[in-house]
Design a protein around this motif. Structure first.
Motif, PDB file in Angstrom:
ATOM      1  N   ARG A  28       0.825  -1.212   0.000  1.00  0.00           N
ATOM      2  CA  ARG A  28       0.000   0.000   0.000  1.00  0.00           C
ATOM      3  C   ARG A  28       0.858   1.260   0.000  1.00  0.00           C
ATOM      4  O   ARG A  28       0.557   2.218  -0.700  1.00  0.00           O
ATOM      5  CB  ARG A  28      -0.934  -0.009   1.200  1.00  0.00           C
ATOM      6  N   LEU A  29       1.919   1.254   0.795  1.00  0.00           N
ATOM      7  CA  LEU A  29       2.790   2.427   0.839  1.00  0.00           C
ATOM      8  C   LEU A  29       3.526   2.624  -0.483  1.00  0.00           C
ATOM      9  O   LEU A  29       3.665   3.751  -0.960  1.00  0.00           O
ATOM     10  CB  LEU A  29       3.771   2.306   2.004  1.00  0.00           C
ATOM     11  N   ALA A  31       2.497   1.771  -3.415  1.00  0.00           N
ATOM     12  CA  ALA A  31       1.516   2.268  -4.378  1.00  0.00           C
ATOM     13  C   ALA A  31       1.266   3.772  -4.206  1.00  0.00           C
ATOM     14  O   ALA A  31       0.905   4.453  -5.161  1.00  0.00           O
ATOM     15  CB  ALA A  31       0.206   1.503  -4.239  1.00  0.00           C
ATOM     16  N   ARG A  32       1.472   4.260  -2.993  1.00  0.00           N
ATOM     17  CA  ARG A  32       1.290   5.688  -2.725  1.00  0.00           C
ATOM     18  C   ARG A  32       2.561   6.494  -2.946  1.00  0.00           C
ATOM     19  O   ARG A  32       2.594   7.699  -2.714  1.00  0.00           O
ATOM     20  CB  ARG A  32       0.813   5.884  -1.290  1.00  0.00           C
ATOM     21  N   VAL A  34       5.458   6.154  -1.291  1.00  0.00           N
ATOM     22  CA  VAL A  34       6.255   6.376  -0.077  1.00  0.00           C
ATOM     23  C   VAL A  34       7.644   5.765  -0.298  1.00  0.00           C
ATOM     24  O   VAL A  34       7.756   4.600  -0.656  1.00  0.00           O
ATOM     25  CB  VAL A  34       5.563   5.748   1.152  1.00  0.00           C
TER      26      VAL A  34
END
Length: 68
Positions: A28-29, A31-32, A34
């Motif tokens: 998830r990170l 994909a963002r 980060v």
């Protein structure tokens, strides 16, 4: 980002749940966008340190504590 308090109940440990939770967070990170994730693990928590090392985290600093 900072990973804080990944916890698996003792009865459920050893089934890959901690790894799945950490990998899900990383996906998830990533994909963002980060670029970095930090965490702290207690020096005496060998199982957590082994897990995080296996997943690619590395030691970067030493925290020191003194009781008064």
């Amino acid at each position: 980002a900072e990973l804080h308090d990944l916890w698996v109940e003792e009865a459920a440990r050893g089934q890959g749940l901690g790894e799945a939770l950490a990998q899900g967070l990383l996906e998830r990170l990533r994909a963002r966008g980060v670029p970095r994730v930090m965490l702290m693990a207690a020096a005496g928590n060998e199982s957590a340190r082994r897990l995080f090392t296996r997943l690619g985290w590395r030691p970067t600093m030493v925290e020191m504590t003194r009781e008064l």
